[in-house]
Motif scaffolding. Structure first.
Motif, PDB file in Angstrom:
ATOM      1  N   SER A   1      -1.624   5.824 -49.330  1.00 21.56           N
ATOM      2  CA  SER A   1      -0.541   6.440 -48.561  1.00 21.56           C
ATOM      3  C   SER A   1       0.416   5.338 -48.141  1.00 21.56           C
ATOM      4  CB  SER A   1      -1.130   7.171 -47.355  1.00 21.56           C
ATOM      5  OG  SER A   1      -0.571   6.709 -46.159  1.00 21.56           O
ATOM      6  N   ILE A   2       1.690   5.565 -48.372  1.00 17.41           N
ATOM      7  CA  ILE A   2       2.699   4.574 -47.974  1.00 17.41           C
ATOM      8  C   ILE A   2       3.815   5.225 -47.195  1.00 17.41           C
ATOM      9  CG2 ILE A   2       2.352   2.760 -49.712  1.00 17.41           C
ATOM     10  CD1 ILE A   2       4.304   4.138 -51.479  1.00 17.41           C
ATOM     11  N   ASN A   3       4.513   4.401 -46.465  1.00 19.15           N
ATOM     12  CA  ASN A   3       5.615   4.844 -45.609  1.00 19.15           C
ATOM     13  C   ASN A   3       6.717   5.520 -46.432  1.00 19.15           C
ATOM     14  OD1 ASN A   3       7.362   5.159 -43.506  1.00 19.15           O
ATOM     15  ND2 ASN A   3       7.481   2.979 -42.970  1.00 19.15           N
ATOM     16  N   ILE A   4       7.325   6.533 -45.840  1.00 18.70           N
ATOM     17  CA  ILE A   4       8.407   7.216 -46.565  1.00 18.70           C
ATOM     18  C   ILE A   4       9.603   6.292 -46.786  1.00 18.70           C
ATOM     19  CG2 ILE A   4       8.081   9.702 -46.259  1.00 18.70           C
ATOM     20  CD1 ILE A   4       9.562   9.385 -43.563  1.00 18.70           C
ATOM     21  N   VAL A   5       9.885   5.420 -45.809  1.00 16.37           N
ATOM     22  CA  VAL A   5      10.902   4.404 -46.084  1.00 16.37           C
ATOM     23  C   VAL A   5      10.182   3.142 -46.544  1.00 16.37           C
ATOM     24  CG1 VAL A   5      12.826   5.137 -44.663  1.00 16.37           C
ATOM     25  CG2 VAL A   5      10.977   3.882 -43.613  1.00 16.37           C
ATOM     26  N   GLU A   6      10.533   2.692 -47.725  1.00 18.56           N
ATOM     27  CA  GLU A   6       9.818   1.563 -48.284  1.00 18.56           C
ATOM     28  C   GLU A   6      10.395   0.245 -47.754  1.00 18.56           C
ATOM     29  OE1 GLU A   6       8.276   0.357 -52.738  1.00 18.56           O
ATOM     30  OE2 GLU A   6       8.772   2.404 -52.186  1.00 18.56           O
TER      31      GLU A   6
ATOM     32  N   HIS B   1       5.266  -2.718 -47.200  1.00 13.70           N
ATOM     33  CA  HIS B   1       4.614  -1.590 -47.852  1.00 13.70           C
ATOM     34  C   HIS B   1       4.636  -1.733 -49.371  1.00 13.70           C
ATOM     35  CE1 HIS B   1       4.906   0.057 -43.790  1.00 13.70           C
ATOM     36  NE2 HIS B   1       3.934   0.864 -44.134  1.00 13.70           N
ATOM     37  N   SER B   2       5.675  -2.302 -49.906  1.00 15.30           N
ATOM     38  CA  SER B   2       5.732  -2.545 -51.350  1.00 15.30           C
ATOM     39  C   SER B   2       4.606  -3.471 -51.783  1.00 15.30           C
ATOM     40  CB  SER B   2       7.067  -3.192 -51.737  1.00 15.30           C
ATOM     41  OG  SER B   2       8.126  -2.378 -51.339  1.00 15.30           O
ATOM     42  N   ASP B   3       4.363  -4.501 -50.993  1.00 15.10           N
ATOM     43  CA  ASP B   3       3.286  -5.447 -51.302  1.00 15.10           C
ATOM     44  C   ASP B   3       1.945  -4.748 -51.357  1.00 15.10           C
ATOM     45  OD1 ASP B   3       4.999  -7.514 -51.439  1.00 15.10           O
ATOM     46  OD2 ASP B   3       4.384  -8.475 -49.563  1.00 15.10           O
ATOM     47  N   ARG B   4       1.734  -3.877 -50.386  1.00 13.65           N
ATOM     48  CA  ARG B   4       0.442  -3.199 -50.325  1.00 13.65           C
ATOM     49  C   ARG B   4       0.281  -2.273 -51.522  1.00 13.65           C
ATOM     50  NH1 ARG B   4       1.672  -2.571 -43.881  1.00 13.65           N
ATOM     51  NH2 ARG B   4       2.037  -4.803 -43.750  1.00 13.65           N
TER      52      ARG B   4
END
Lengths: 331, 331
Positions: free
Chosen positions: B180-185, B189-192
DNA sequence: CTGAAAGCGCTTACAG
DNA sequence: CTGAAAGCGCTTACAG
């Protein structure tokens, strides 16, 4: 916008003397010093560089700094939000660190370009509050209460909500109701304790020593609390935990140790923000909105700065929210 | 301590022109303006009032302010703690609000008496970072990464720890692993997400669209996530939730809805501070210490201000902590 | 768009 | 302990 010349004229000294007072030069008589400083604060003097003037509100730790704690975070957020519509910038000041030798509080504020101060006080802050108040520097106290100091205090009145919470437990059939309070007593925790006593005595319930538990106001304190309760003889059937982090820690530890809430123990916690939603079961809590305390503090402070009518400093009351962590006393 | 006279001499203009540049008067040619501003920043000029000089470090929101969020709180705490041994005071600045018409970033900092800036950036902050970097104002970026901008960026490298976390799930037998990642990247979050892909592809596992869930990085987002998962056909057996608040919200909602963790679903969360200890069961997490990011940011910034050797800006790596929220895949 | 010069707010060495 | 006066850093109306 006052200048040294204005202050000199008003107080009947030279501009040199005014400057000396503002800069804390030792060679000024105490009487003159006091008179000049009072006039400077009364006129809301700040040093004018060229045509610029600084516009800073300070969030001031008068004792130990607790920046980063959930309560402080919320207060700071409230102040910061309120500032959004103003021209002020926010500065965080550690009084003990920023103050120079023999410098008075308002001298320090002058030096930093601060126009008004939100004071975050601790037990030993009384002298400092009196100093600030005496120097007529625009200031308010946040998250604490000092009855004997002429500064507006912005805090949540939590005594009556605390009483209400304990009454709720009593109405569910509880008789042996414990309270947990912070090991260092502050005005907030005293209020909550007072509310507890109000409810208990009104219903003719005894409050012995073993029902008053003192633990640190943090997660570990809450864990400690549960470990103590679980082995207690004559265990209470309900407890009011007056600190948010301790309450969360207690809920966590109870679940880890298999203590059923509210089956084995009814819990009422305390909440500044929204911690009550991050534990299971959802925690009945006496609540205050710390963010709104910050907002309110700025509102009152801004009136102090501009010398508007002293709008009644409406300290928002705490309230109670009932969730699943409380239940009837087991048969 | 530089004065307008020094800058005037160095750049071959009059002190009047230097003053005009610093105060953003329109009637200065672009070339002169740039030259003077660069010299002022290079010399670490700040306005000198009398013999005083201001010593302020700014924590700057270049976009939407998020003061009060757990991550920001921890970063701010770290910066503030690091400042304790310095003479600096901390100011919180909302760039969009504090900046005046046509004022450049360094002009604004000059006006406020700021000596160095910790920039808290968002997606749209690139232009501003470039401006600050171009103007040679001492600044660092915190909690974000901009590869194409010559500013030190202090953030946790979370790609390899993320990969490690997903590898751990794979070693437990999981094959359908969601993220699950944040709606705004953002860069974090990209790294994860990249770490997740690294692990999955290395083990020859497919990562279809239904395994990538986008929810807001807050408690509600986590609750949403669980409600989506619970009704999903071909549900994943494990999930890596890359945001702390979403992870906490998810754990909470799972328990409320009776989804057994890790029996029905293995969870790896993400943690900035100590949230992993306040949910049940204790949450396996990829961790970063946001407070230490703040401390490190100040360390690097202070070197920038004094033009010391560029001590390698050691961005601390994230790590993984294994707790009870992960288990083997059910037979 | 720029500089020389007047002037403002503040500080401080000097004199008493 | 205090004031008159010199001086510093900065800004700005004036002139070109």
């Amino acid at each position: 916008m006052s200048t040294v010349r204005d202050i000199a004229k008003q107080t009947g000294v030279s501009i040199a003397t005014v400057s000396r007072v503002l800069n804390n030069h030792p060679s000024v008589s105490p009487e003159v010093r006091e008179k000049v400083m009072a006039a400077a604060n009364a006129r809301r003097y700040t040093a004018n560089v060229g045509k610029r003037d600084t516009a800073i509100i300070a969030y001031v730790y008068t004792g130990e700094s607790s920046l980063g704690s959930p309560f402080d975070t919320a207060l700071l957020e409230g102040v910061y939000d309120a500032l959004t519509d103003s021209n002020y910038n926010l500065m965080v000041v550690d009084l003990r660190r920023s103050r120079r030798n023999n410098e008075s509080c308002s001298q320090m504020f002058q030096r930093l370009g601060v126009r008004g101060a939100v004071l975050r006080t601790t037990l030993g802050s009384k002298t400092i509050c009196q100093e600030v108040a005496g120097q007529r520097f625009p200031a308010v106290v946040i998250g604490d209460r000092h009855d004997d100091i002429p500064l507006p205090c912005i805090f949540s009145e939590s005594r009556s909500a605390s009483k209400e919470a304990v009454n709720h437990l009593i109405s569910l059939g509880h008789r042996r109701i414990a309270i947990s309070i912070n090991i260092v007593e502050d005005s907030d925790h005293s209020d909550r304790l007072a509310g507890y006593h109000d409810a208990m005595t009104e219903h003719g319930l005894k409050t012995d020593e073993r029902l008053m538990l003192r633990v640190p106001a943090n997660r570990q304190g809450g864990e400690q609390l549960v470990r103590r309760l679980i082995t207690a003889v004559d265990r209470p059937t309900a407890i009011y935990i007056t600190d948010p982090m301790a309450a969360v820690g207690a809920m966590y530890e109870a679940y880890k140790l298999g203590l059923n809430i509210p089956g084995d123990l009814s819990v009422v916690g305390f909440d500044d923000t929204d911690f009550r939603y991050s534990v299971l079961p959802a925690m009945t809590s006496v609540c205050q909105n710390a963010v709104s305390l910050g907002t309110e503090a700025y509102r009152v402070l801004s009136h102090r700065i501009t010398d508007d009518k002293p709008t009644s400093s409406h300290s928002p009351a705490a309230w109670i929210e009932i969730h699943n962590s409380t239940g009837s006393v087991p048969k």
